[in-house]
Write a protein that holds these residues in place. Structure first.
Motif, PDB file in Angstrom:
ATOM      1  N   ASN A   1      -3.368  32.552  -8.783  1.00 53.47           N
ATOM      2  CA  ASN A   1      -2.952  31.963  -7.347  1.00 53.47           C
ATOM      3  C   ASN A   1      -1.653  31.518  -7.502  1.00 53.47           C
ATOM      4  N   ILE A   2      -0.895  31.600  -6.758  1.00 50.11           N
ATOM      5  CA  ILE A   2       0.724  31.201  -6.843  1.00 50.11           C
ATOM      6  C   ILE A   2       0.807  29.665  -6.624  1.00 50.11           C
ATOM      7  N   THR A   3      -0.371  29.174  -5.834  1.00 52.37           N
ATOM      8  CA  THR A   3      -0.093  27.798  -5.533  1.00 52.37           C
ATOM      9  C   THR A   3      -0.649  26.901  -6.233  1.00 52.37           C
ATOM     10  N   LYS A   4      -1.438  27.472  -7.307  1.00 52.07           N
ATOM     11  CA  LYS A   4      -2.457  26.725  -8.183  1.00 52.07           C
ATOM     12  C   LYS A   4      -2.092  25.459  -8.872  1.00 52.07           C
ATOM     13  N   PRO A   5      -0.851  25.979  -9.461  1.00 56.21           N
ATOM     14  CA  PRO A   5      -0.336  24.529 -10.601  1.00 56.21           C
ATOM     15  C   PRO A   5       0.145  23.473  -9.457  1.00 56.21           C
ATOM     16  N   TYR A   6       0.906  24.016  -8.312  1.00 52.72           N
ATOM     17  CA  TYR A   6       1.304  22.857  -7.494  1.00 52.72           C
ATOM     18  C   TYR A   6       0.152  22.250  -6.944  1.00 52.72           C
ATOM     19  N   VAL A   7      -0.772  22.634  -6.570  1.00 47.71           N
ATOM     20  CA  VAL A   7      -1.996  22.082  -5.672  1.00 47.71           C
ATOM     21  C   VAL A   7      -2.468  21.118  -6.891  1.00 47.71           C
ATOM     22  N   ARG A   8      -2.940  21.808  -7.968  1.00 49.50           N
ATOM     23  CA  ARG A   8      -3.446  20.836  -9.176  1.00 49.50           C
ATOM     24  C   ARG A   8      -2.503  19.581  -9.371  1.00 49.50           C
TER      25      ARG A   8
ATOM     26  N   PRO B   1       0.927  -1.320   0.066  1.00 44.79           N
ATOM     27  CA  PRO B   1      -0.141   0.062   0.019  1.00 44.79           C
ATOM     28  C   PRO B   1       0.737   1.366   0.146  1.00 44.79           C
ATOM     29  N   VAL B   2       0.163   2.172  -0.558  1.00 43.87           N
ATOM     30  CA  VAL B   2       1.014   3.476  -0.569  1.00 43.87           C
ATOM     31  C   VAL B   2       0.352   4.529   0.400  1.00 43.87           C
ATOM     32  N   HIS B   3       1.204   5.182   1.221  1.00 45.77           N
ATOM     33  CA  HIS B   3       0.791   6.528   1.877  1.00 45.77           C
ATOM     34  C   HIS B   3       1.259   7.586   1.156  1.00 45.77           C
ATOM     35  N   PHE B   4       0.120   8.414   0.802  1.00 44.73           N
ATOM     36  CA  PHE B   4       0.624   9.517  -0.025  1.00 44.73           C
ATOM     37  C   PHE B   4       0.531  10.961   0.577  1.00 44.73           C
ATOM     38  N   MET B   5       1.623  11.603   0.637  1.00 40.37           N
ATOM     39  CA  MET B   5       1.633  12.844   1.128  1.00 40.37           C
ATOM     40  C   MET B   5       0.825  14.057   0.169  1.00 40.37           C
ATOM     41  N   SER B   6      -0.228  14.437   0.208  1.00 42.86           N
ATOM     42  CA  SER B   6      -0.768  15.389  -0.583  1.00 42.86           C
ATOM     43  C   SER B   6      -0.754  16.585   0.302  1.00 42.86           C
ATOM     44  N   THR B   7      -1.775  17.438  -0.123  1.00 44.71           N
ATOM     45  CA  THR B   7      -1.829  18.731   0.739  1.00 44.71           C
ATOM     46  C   THR B   7      -3.241  19.282   0.717  1.00 44.71           C
TER      47      THR B   7
ATOM     48  N   LYS C   1      -7.208   5.806  -9.360  1.00 47.80           N
ATOM     49  CA  LYS C   1      -7.598   4.869 -10.544  1.00 47.80           C
ATOM     50  C   LYS C   1      -6.597   3.631 -10.611  1.00 47.80           C
ATOM     51  N   SER C   2      -5.563   3.793  -9.931  1.00 50.18           N
ATOM     52  CA  SER C   2      -4.610   2.758 -10.120  1.00 50.18           C
ATOM     53  C   SER C   2      -5.066   1.561  -9.501  1.00 50.18           C
ATOM     54  N   GLY C   3      -5.950   1.699  -8.473  1.00 50.71           N
ATOM     55  CA  GLY C   3      -6.421   0.461  -7.798  1.00 50.71           C
ATOM     56  C   GLY C   3      -5.370  -0.009  -6.628  1.00 50.71           C
ATOM     57  N   VAL C   4      -4.314   0.558  -6.664  1.00 51.61           N
ATOM     58  CA  VAL C   4      -3.286   0.118  -5.518  1.00 51.61           C
ATOM     59  C   VAL C   4      -3.954   0.728  -3.935  1.00 51.61           C
ATOM     60  N   PRO C   5      -3.870  -0.125  -3.062  1.00 52.99           N
ATOM     61  CA  PRO C   5      -4.516   0.453  -1.749  1.00 52.99           C
ATOM     62  C   PRO C   5      -3.619   1.366  -1.223  1.00 52.99           C
ATOM     63  N   HIS C   6      -4.228   2.358  -0.819  1.00 47.28           N
ATOM     64  CA  HIS C   6      -3.474   3.652  -0.431  1.00 47.28           C
ATOM     65  C   HIS C   6      -4.392   4.606   0.703  1.00 47.28           C
ATOM     66  N   THR C   7      -3.453   5.344   1.267  1.00 46.29           N
ATOM     67  CA  THR C   7      -4.323   6.485   2.098  1.00 46.29           C
ATOM     68  C   THR C   7      -3.622   7.842   1.382  1.00 46.29           C
ATOM     69  N   VAL C   8      -4.553   8.948   1.834  1.00 50.71           N
ATOM     70  CA  VAL C   8      -4.027  10.161   1.454  1.00 50.71           C
ATOM     71  C   VAL C   8      -3.736  11.171   2.802  1.00 50.71           C
ATOM     72  N   PHE C   9      -2.697  11.458   2.784  1.00 47.13           N
ATOM     73  CA  PHE C   9      -2.599  12.369   3.884  1.00 47.13           C
ATOM     74  C   PHE C   9      -2.715  13.924   3.425  1.00 47.13           C
ATOM     75  N   ARG C  10      -3.207  14.737   3.888  1.00 42.92           N
ATOM     76  CA  ARG C  10      -3.460  16.028   3.419  1.00 42.92           C
ATOM     77  C   ARG C  10      -3.306  17.139   4.360  1.00 42.92           C
ATOM     78  N   PRO C  11      -1.800  17.343   4.689  1.00 41.15           N
ATOM     79  CA  PRO C  11      -1.262  18.268   5.683  1.00 41.15           C
ATOM     80  C   PRO C  11      -1.360  19.771   5.016  1.00 41.15           C
TER      81      PRO C  11
END
Ligand SMILES: NC(=O)c1ccc[n+]([C@@H]2O[C@H](COP(=O)([O-])OP(=O)(O)OC[C@H]3O[C@@H](n4cnc5c(N)ncnc54)[C@H](OP(=O)(O)O)[C@@H]3O)[C@@H](O)[C@H]2O)c1
Length: 339
Positions: free
Chosen positions: A135-142, A111-117, A153-163
Motif C-alpha cells: 500500500n503506497i500510503t503505508k510508510p507515510y502513515v506508519r 502544549p502541542v497540537h499535532f496534525m496527524s492523519t 511518551k514525551s509527557g508533553v500536553p498535546h492534542t492529536v488532530f487526524r484529518p
C-alpha cells in the motif's frame, strides 16, 4: 494557559496546505509562522526560519531559547506528506522532527497540537483488516503513527488532530496547492478514468481544509490541551457513486459529457492487473485502490469526531458534497477568478 489569554502560537509547516489555511483563518491567537522557505505569512505576525531536520530547528542557542520563551502553544503541521517513499525518508522530519518539536514544547512549557492523519486508523490494533505491505500510503502513515506515539511518551500536553484527505475551503473551494483529491478529481472530470476502484460500501471521506483550521484554532482559544480528534465525515461521507455523479455534474457545467464510469472491486480480475493501462491511468487507479484499502481497514467508514467538533468548536455544518463541488469549481475557474 487560560482560555482568555491571547496565546502566542508557533506554527510549523506554515508554507504547507494546512499551514496556509491556518494562516488565513480568523482567530484571536498571535501566530508565528515557522517555515524553511519564503511564504505568504497571512495573519502571522512574523516568519521564523526553522528546519525541523536540524537540532534546535537550525537556530542558534540564543534564538532557540528566545523563541521558546515567547511561545505558549505549538501547532505542529510540518511533515513529509508525499506518499510512496521508502520508510527511512519519513524519519528525519515526521519522526525526528516531531521529537524536536516535543523537546521545544517542553522547553517552552507549551502544549502541542499535532496534525496527524485519519489513515492511522488502518494501523491501529482495532483495524478491521490489515493493510497490505505494498500500500503506497503505508510508510507515510506508519511515520505519523510513530510520531503520535512519540508525543504520547514525551509527557508533553498535546492534542492529536487526524484529518482525512483535505479539499479546498468550504465556502470558496480555495487551496494553496492542489492535492491528491484534486488531481484525481481533475482526471475523472476530464473523462480519463476507464473505471474506478473502491471496495463496496466504502465512503469517500474528504474534508474542507478550513474545518480543520477552525477546529485547531478554536481548541487553542479554549485552552484545550488534550484529546484526539478525527477530522472526517465518517458515516456522513459520500459513497463513490455520489463522487462520480458530482464529477459528472461538474463536467456537464463545463460542457463535457462524461461516459458512465464503472466502480470495480479492487480485488476483481480487472482491478488486480492494471499492467496494460497507460502509466498515468495505472498510477491514479493504484492510488484509488490503496486509499480504498485504507478505508476498508477501518471498516469502510473512517472514525469521526465531527459531531463533537461541531459542538465543542462551533464548526459549521457543511455537507461534503457541497464542499466537493466548490473545490471542483474553484480548481477549474480561470486563475483571475480564484479567491
Ligand atoms: N493535506 C492533507 O490532505 C492532509 C491530510 C491528513 C493529514 N495531513 C497532515 O497535516 C500536516 C500538514 O499537511 P499539508 O497538507 O500542509 O502538507 P504539505 O502541504 O506537504 O506541507 C508540509 C509542510 O512541512 C514543511 N516541512 C517539510 N519538511 C520540513 C523540515 N525539515 N523543516 C521544516 N518544515 C518542513 C514543508 O516545508 P517546505 O515547503 O519547505 O517543503 C511544508 O510547508 C502534515 O503533517 C500531514 O501529515 C494533511
Amino acid at each position: 494557559m487560560s482560555a482568555a489569554a491571547r496565546p502566542t502560537v508557533l506554527l510549523t509547516g506554515a508554507g504547507g496546505v494546512v499551514g496556509q489555511s491556518l494562516l488565513r483563518e480568523p482567530s484571536t491567537v498571535r501566530l508565528i509562522a515557522a517555515a524553511r522557505g519564503p511564504l505568504d505569512a497571512g495573519r502571522a505576525e512574523r516568519v521564523v526560519h526553522c528546519d525541523l531536520g536540524q537540532d534546535r530547528f537550525g537556530l542558534d542557542a540564543d534564538a532557540y531559547r528566545a523563541l521558546a520563551a515567547e511561545v505558549d502553544v505549538v501547532i505542529h503541521s510540518a511533515g513529509l506528506t508525499e506518499w510512496g517513499l521508502p520508510a527511512e525518508r519519513y524519519e528525519p522530519v515526521n519522526i525526528e522532527g516531531t521529537r524536536r518539536v516535543a523537546e521545544f514544547a517542553e522547553t517552552a512549557g507549551a502544549p502541542v497540537h499535532f496534525m496527524s492523519t485519519a489513515f492511522v486508523a488502518a494501523l491501529l490494533p482495532c483495524a478491521a483488516a490489515p493493510l497490505s505491505d505494498t500500500n503506497i500510503t503505508k510508510p507515510y502513515v506508519r511515520s505519523k503513527l510513530t510520531a503520535e506515539q512519540l508525543l504520547a511518551k514525551s509527557g508533553v500536553p498535546h492534542t492529536v488532530f487526524r484529518p482525512t484527505n483535505l479539499i479546498g475551503d468550504s465556502v470558496t473551494g480555495w487551496t494553496s496547492r492542489p492535492q491528491v483529491v484534486q488531481l484525481l478529481s481533475d482526471w475523472m472530470c476530464r473523462g480519463r478514468a476507464p473505471f474506478v476502484l473502491a471496495h463496496p460500501g466504502n465512503r469517500t471521506d474528504i474534508v474542507p481544509q478550513d474545518l480543520l483550521s477552525k477546529a485547531v484554532l478554536r481548541a487553542i482559544e479554549q485552552g484545550v490541551d488534550e484529546g484526539e480528534f478525527w477530522v472526517t465525515y465518517g458515516a456522513e461521507a459520500m459513497d463513490m457513486e455520489t463522487t462520480l455523479a458530482l464529477c459528472a455534474e461538474h463536467a456537464a457545467s463545463l460542457g463535457r459529457t462524461l461516459p458512465e464510469v464503472p466502480v470495480l472491486h479492487p480485488d476483481s480480475e480487472r482491478g488486480r492487473d492494471l499492467s496494460d493501462l497507460a502509466p498515468m491511468t495505472r498510477s491514479y487507479l493504484s492510488v484509488l485502490r490503496d486509499v480504498s484499502e485504507v478505508t476498508m481497514a477501518s471498516g469502510g467508514v473512517l472514525p469521526t469526531s465531527m459531531p463533537e467538533l461541531r459542538e465543542r468548536f462551533a464548526l459549521p455544518v457543511v455537507r461534503d458534497t457541497d464542499a466537493y463541488l466548490r473545490t471542483l469549481r474553484h480548481a477549474s475557474a480561470p486563475p483571475a477568478e480564484r479567491s
